[in-house]
Write a protein that holds these residues in place. Structure first.
Motif, short mmCIF file in Angstrom:
data_model
loop_
_atom_site.label_atom_id
_atom_site.label_comp_id
_atom_site.label_asym_id
_atom_site.label_seq_id
_atom_site.Cartn_x
_atom_site.Cartn_y
_atom_site.Cartn_z
N SER A 1 0.78 -1.19 0.06
CA SER A 1 0.04 -0.06 -0.05
C SER A 1 0.86 1.16 0.25
CB SER A 1 -0.81 -0.01 1.18
OG SER A 1 -1.83 -1.07 1.24
N PRO B 1 -6.40 0.51 2.27
CA PRO B 1 -5.18 1.14 2.67
C PRO B 1 -4.40 1.86 1.67
CG PRO B 1 -5.38 -1.23 3.48
CD PRO B 1 -6.54 -1.05 2.72
N ALA C 1 -4.02 2.19 8.55
CA ALA C 1 -4.05 1.05 7.63
C ALA C 1 -3.70 -0.20 8.19
CB ALA C 1 -2.93 1.62 6.36
N SER D 1 -5.91 -3.63 8.17
CA SER D 1 -5.61 -4.85 7.81
C SER D 1 -5.45 -5.99 8.63
CB SER D 1 -4.35 -4.57 7.24
OG SER D 1 -4.01 -3.84 6.43
#
Length: 277
Positions: free
Chosen positions: A91, A156, A201, A205
């Motif tokens: 990302s 993300p 992010a 995740s």
């Protein structure tokens, strides 16, 4: 006049906190019910559990010793951390490229990223099952992690791109004058400034990897590769040990809660990153 304003302010506070308290009670009720069930002997299940009446901690000991709970927990941790690690690395690079470079099909690429979010996992898992068999990756941690990364990476990337857009390019230009390469400027300048977005992010995740259900269920067969969500669902039998299942559920929700508590001060700032652009 002042008295009326004060009374109105008090009424507003009362109404506001009343709805907040009601919402908190509704939100915590499933967790409270699970906790009460996890502390109740099997023979006493179904009785009134509005308040703690039993403290049968043996449920936790039994579910930990008589089921592969620790193997489920280990697999979930591997899936969550593996998904977070690979998602963050990919990302960062993808979001930085989308934010700083102009190239053909850039808009089309972003549209594909957005479209990924609406593809159900059930559509992907069948061809992925055949692919994992042909590549010798079936029943491995890696295939589940890669599948989860592919499913969780869209948010993300968009989140970090929005944050990178809000960072002035002059910071990198100043770093270049001091002799930094573009990669060094990314690592030493951009990423430290982007800590709120990176933390958000990572948390998103992690939650996605921790909640993995379909991919571990289809792409693995060994008990040691099964996640907590799949393992707990397989405890159901003719006589379902709900006290064990709820004890395992309480154990399963502890890591995400800890991650949230650690990252909560960054979550709001990270989720709203780049919203002014």
């Amino acid at each position: 006049m002042k008295k009326n304003r004060r009374n109105e302010k008090i009424r507003n506070y009362i109404v506001r906190y009343f709805f907040i308290i009601v919402w908190v009670i509704i939100a915590l009720l499933p967790i409270y019910s699970a906790l009460m069930t996890s502390l109740t002997p099997f023979a006493k299940l179904g009785e009134r559990m509005l308040y703690p009446e039993y403290f049968h901690w043996e449920n936790y000991i039994e579910v930990a010793t008589q089921t592969p709970l620790w193997e489920y927990l280990k697999a979930s941790i591997i899936y969550a951390l593996g998904t977070s690690f690979f998602t963050i690395i990919i990302s960062i690079l993808a979001a930085y490229a989308l934010s700083r470079f102009q190239f053909r099909f850039k808009v089309a690429f972003m549209m594909v990223i957005v479209a990924i979010q609406v593809i159900p996992q059930i559509v992907i898992v069948t061809p992925l099952y055949g692919l994992s068999n042909s590549m010798g990756l079936y029943d491995t941690y890696l295939i589940v992690v890669l599948a989860m990364v592919a499913s969780a990476i869209a948010n993300p990337i968009l989140l970090l791109k929005g944050f990178f857009d809000s960072i002035s390019v002059t910071l990198e230009e100043a770093a270049a004058v001091d002799g930094c390469t573009r990669f060094q400027a990314l690592v030493k300048i951009i990423l430290p400034v982007s800590l709120p977005a990176l933390t958000t992010a990572f948390a998103l995740s992690f939650f996605s990897g921790w909640d993995a259900y379909l991919y571990p269920m289809i792409l693995t067969s060994s008990p040691g590769k099964v996640s907590m969500t799949v393992g707990l669902s397989r405890m159901k039998d003719i006589v379902t040990p709900w006290n064990w299942i709820m004890a395992g559920t309480i154990i399963a929700i502890i890591p995400p809660i800890l991650i949230y508590l650690i990252a909560q001060k960054y979550l709001v700032g990270g989720l709203t990153a780049g919203s002014d652009k």
